[in-house]
Design an enzyme around this catalytic site. Structure first.
Site, PDB file in Angstrom:
ATOM      1  N   GLY A  46       0.830  -1.192   0.000  1.00 17.98           N
ATOM      2  CA  GLY A  46       0.000   0.000   0.000  1.00 17.98           C
ATOM      3  C   GLY A  46       0.870   1.249   0.000  1.00 17.98           C
ATOM      4  N   GLN A  51       3.078   9.936   1.097  1.00 15.01           N
ATOM      5  CA  GLN A  51       4.388   9.299   1.290  1.00 15.01           C
ATOM      6  C   GLN A  51       5.375   9.619   0.176  1.00 15.01           C
ATOM      7  OE1 GLN A  51       2.323   5.320   2.085  1.00 15.01           O
ATOM      8  NE2 GLN A  51       4.205   5.081   3.238  1.00 15.01           N
ATOM      9  N   CYS A  91       5.361   0.001   7.664  1.00 11.26           N
ATOM     10  CA  CYS A  91       5.098   1.160   6.817  1.00 11.26           C
ATOM     11  C   CYS A  91       6.351   1.469   6.014  1.00 11.26           C
ATOM     12  CB  CYS A  91       4.718   2.360   7.695  1.00 11.26           C
ATOM     13  SG  CYS A  91       4.392   3.856   6.758  1.00 11.26           S
ATOM     14  N   LEU A  92       6.181   1.715   4.734  1.00  7.37           N
ATOM     15  CA  LEU A  92       7.340   2.037   3.886  1.00  7.37           C
ATOM     16  C   LEU A  92       8.029   3.317   4.358  1.00  7.37           C
ATOM     17  CD1 LEU A  92       5.873   1.191   0.360  1.00  7.37           C
ATOM     18  CD2 LEU A  92       7.483  -0.170   1.709  1.00  7.37           C
ATOM     19  N   HIS A 133      -4.874   2.275   7.354  1.00 10.41           N
ATOM     20  CA  HIS A 133      -3.482   2.732   7.486  1.00 10.41           C
ATOM     21  C   HIS A 133      -3.186   3.823   6.442  1.00 10.41           C
ATOM     22  CE1 HIS A 133       0.995   1.836   8.040  1.00 10.41           C
ATOM     23  NE2 HIS A 133       0.969   2.565   6.940  1.00 10.41           N
ATOM     24  N   GLU A 134      -3.575   3.564   5.190  1.00 12.61           N
ATOM     25  CA  GLU A 134      -3.287   4.534   4.126  1.00 12.61           C
ATOM     26  C   GLU A 134      -4.111   5.807   4.290  1.00 12.61           C
ATOM     27  OE1 GLU A 134      -0.734   3.972   2.592  1.00 12.61           O
ATOM     28  OE2 GLU A 134      -0.581   1.821   2.832  1.00 12.61           O
ATOM     29  N   HIS A 137      -2.433   8.168   6.542  1.00  5.98           N
ATOM     30  CA  HIS A 137      -1.368   8.942   5.889  1.00  5.98           C
ATOM     31  C   HIS A 137      -1.924  10.236   5.292  1.00  5.98           C
ATOM     32  CE1 HIS A 137       2.260   6.557   6.082  1.00  5.98           C
ATOM     33  NE2 HIS A 137       1.667   5.475   5.635  1.00  5.98           N
TER      34      HIS A 137
HETATM   35 NI    NI Z   1       2.414   3.549   5.761  1.00  6.31          NI
END
Ligand code: NI
Length: 179
Positions: A46, A51, A91-92, A133-134, A137
């Site tokens: 995701g 991000q 998380c990236l 989660h996204e 962000h």
């Molecule tokens: Ni994330």
């Protein structure tokens, strides 16, 4: 298509609130294609536009094994949430950190797709977790914000260590569950 640099915690730009997309255009679709390419390359499941330093309400997901079922949500809204479950998240933007987080178990979502058409659907399990989660962000929230202060501090240290260990230009630490 292009790979976009992914911002990493504690970058202040991850805290910027994304703006709704007023019209889905070719430019939006280009962003979506770039985000998908970036997510697959990371590798992650995701990615939110925040991000990659584009404060627009756009997110992409792909939970399939073959990485051939991209899901695109533009201007997502939660219409309903119920239950609670705890899942380990990564998380990236917070490399190397995996912690359990509580989220709604089932959700109902409304969003535009890449053609600008309205879609409404229910999600549960990992998909529901990823969408929540996204969506966080997009309002400048990170999953580490949901941890206890002590765990958050540890996550911060771990993320910093992980960032230091990587050579400039090296690929990010392997994480199949990055969001
Ligand atoms: Ni994330």
């Amino acid at each position: 298509m292009a790979l976009l640099p992914i911002l990493e915690f504690p970058d202040a730009r991850l805290r910027i609130k994304a703006q709704p997309v007023s019209k889905v255009t070719e430019e939006t679709r280009q962003l979506i294609d770039d985000m998908l390419e970036t997510m697959y390359a990371a590798p992650g499941i995701g990615l939110a536009a925040t991000q990659v330093n584009i404060p627009q309400c756009v997110l992409v997901l792909d939970l399939s094994e073959e990485k051939n079922e991209p899901l695109v949500l533009i201007n997502p809204e939660l219409l309903h949430r119920e239950g609670q479950e705890e899942t380990e998240e990564g998380c990236l933007s917070v490399p190397g950190v995996f912690e359990k987080v509580k989220r709604a178990e089932k959700i109902k979502v409304k969003a535009l797709n890449r053609d600008g058409a309205v879609q409404e659907f229910e999600a549960e399990g990992l998909l529901a977790v990823c969408i929540q989660h996204e969506m966080d962000h997009l309002v400048g929230k990170l999953f580490v914000d949901l941890l206890s202060p002590l765990k958050r501090q540890l996550a911060r240290k771990k993320a910093r260590k992980d960032q230091r260990q990587r050579e400039p230009g090296a690929s990010p630490a392997k994480s199949g569950r990055g969001l």
